[in-house]
Design an enzyme around this catalytic site. Structure first.
Site, PDB file in Angstrom:
ATOM      1  CG  ASP A 146      -2.804  -4.836   6.423  1.00  0.00           C
ATOM      2  OD1 ASP A 146      -1.639  -4.758   6.023  1.00  0.00           O
ATOM      3  OD2 ASP A 146      -3.747  -5.253   5.729  1.00  0.00           O
ATOM      4  CE  LYS A 191      -0.250  -7.482   0.517  1.00  0.00           C
ATOM      5  NZ  LYS A 191      -1.396  -6.603   0.837  1.00  0.00           N
ATOM      6  CD  GLN A 243      -4.562  -5.917  -1.021  1.00  0.00           C
ATOM      7  OE1 GLN A 243      -4.006  -6.625  -0.184  1.00  0.00           O
ATOM      8  NE2 GLN A 243      -3.966  -4.892  -1.599  1.00  0.00           N
TER       9      GLN A 243
END
Ligand code: GUN
Length: 309
Positions: A119, A52, A96
């Protein structure tokens, strides 16, 4: 059977984002900023966060990778997030998942400013997804729908079976498919007869993280198969059992390969399928880039940056 080629579509989307980042930089003299925070040293998560971070850098997005040790305290993680929330150079924050067990995942995700929550895992943003009022969507479910839409796969009125109920994929995707007028069944570890549920599906989305759990005999002929599973295998015998023969040559250095949740022998029964690798994985990263750009734009509109419409 057609291949839903996530690699190619993801590249096109990333290129489009890159062009837009360049244009906006020339117009506003600003650059979108993404911070990826990882706690601990889970090897698979390490691969994802570096992927990413690198993808963002290539598009001209300012990208920071923050690695905290596995024993970082909850208060240290929360304090770091508060700093990022205040940081004017940061438009998008990603933590994460999974986090080490001693951390409270919801408390951590609650701390991210919903406007920087790239997200869309903050309850406010997930709530908007559930109620069909979202502007942005969690990256993997967004990638699944974008790939299906790109290939003109009909969702209206179909039977969709989602295998997996995580807040990262299964739950938001089930809501998004429902909002697109699919009839959705969500299956999970306690589902009594998984094969019977999957056999009814026009669309199967497998997001269980269990390699090969969906076998060819469960698939209705002509179904669309979307595989979100990406399990790293290191035993050559496992690779031979679970991966198509070409992966043995493509990932031959240590016999490492990635296996999906849908056994590759099911592909030939489908009308469309996503390969692993090269299906949903790259789409997730492309959607993260797009979400980062959209958060940057939204902040520019809120703060009325010059040149930003
Ligand atoms: N872990 C697995 N998938 C994801 C994702 O899309 N975002 C984050 N933050 N963590 C993940």
């Amino acid at each position: 059977m057609g291949v839903l080629d996530g690699q190619t579509l993801a590249r096109q989307i990333r290129e489009q984002v890159g062009r837009e980042v360049t244009r906006l930089r020339e117009e506003t003299n600003r650059t979108p900023g993404l911070t990826v925070l990882m706690v601990g040293d889970d090897p698979a998560s390490g691969i994802y966060v570096r992927t990413k971070h690198k993808a963002a850098g290539k598009l001209g997005i300012r990208s920071d990778l923050l690695l905290l040790p596995a024993n970082a305290s909850q208060s240290r993680v929360l304090e770091r997030l508060r700093q990022l929330n205040r940081d004017d150079g940061v438009d998008a924050v990603l933590v994460q998942i999974p986090l080490p067990n001693h951390l409270d995942t919801w408390a951590v995700l609650d701390e991210i400013d919903p406007c920087k929550d790239v997200d869309r895992f903050h309850p406010l943003n997930l709530g908007r997804v559930m109620t069909g009022r979202a502007d942005l969507f969690p990256c993997t479910p967004a990638g699944v729908l974008r790939l299906l839409d790109h290939h003109g796969v009909e969702l209206n009125g179909i039977n969709a079976v989602v295998v997996g109920r995580s807040f990262i994929v299964g739950k938001p995707l089930a809501a998004m498919l429902t909002n697109r007028h699919a009839t959705v069944t969500v299956c999970h570890t306690r589902t009594r007869d998984l094969a019977a549920r999957v056999r009814e599906a026009d669309l199967v989305v497998a997001a269980a993280g269990k390699p090969g759990i969906i076998s060819a005999d469960m698939i209705r002929s002509g179904a669309v198969l979307v595989d979100v599973g990406t399990t790293y295998l290191d035993e050559r015998s496992e690779v031979e059992k679970l991966c198509p023969p070409d992966q043995l040559t493509r990932f031959d250095r240590k016999g490492n390969a990635i296996a999906g949740d849908i056994h590759w022998t099911a592909w030939e029964k489908s009308s469309w399928y996503t390969p692993v690798p090269g299906g949903i994985g790259p789409m997730t990263v492309a959607m993260l880039m797009e979400n980062t750009l959209e958060l940057f734009r939204a902040r520019g509109r809120r703060l009325q940056w010059p040149g930003m419409s």
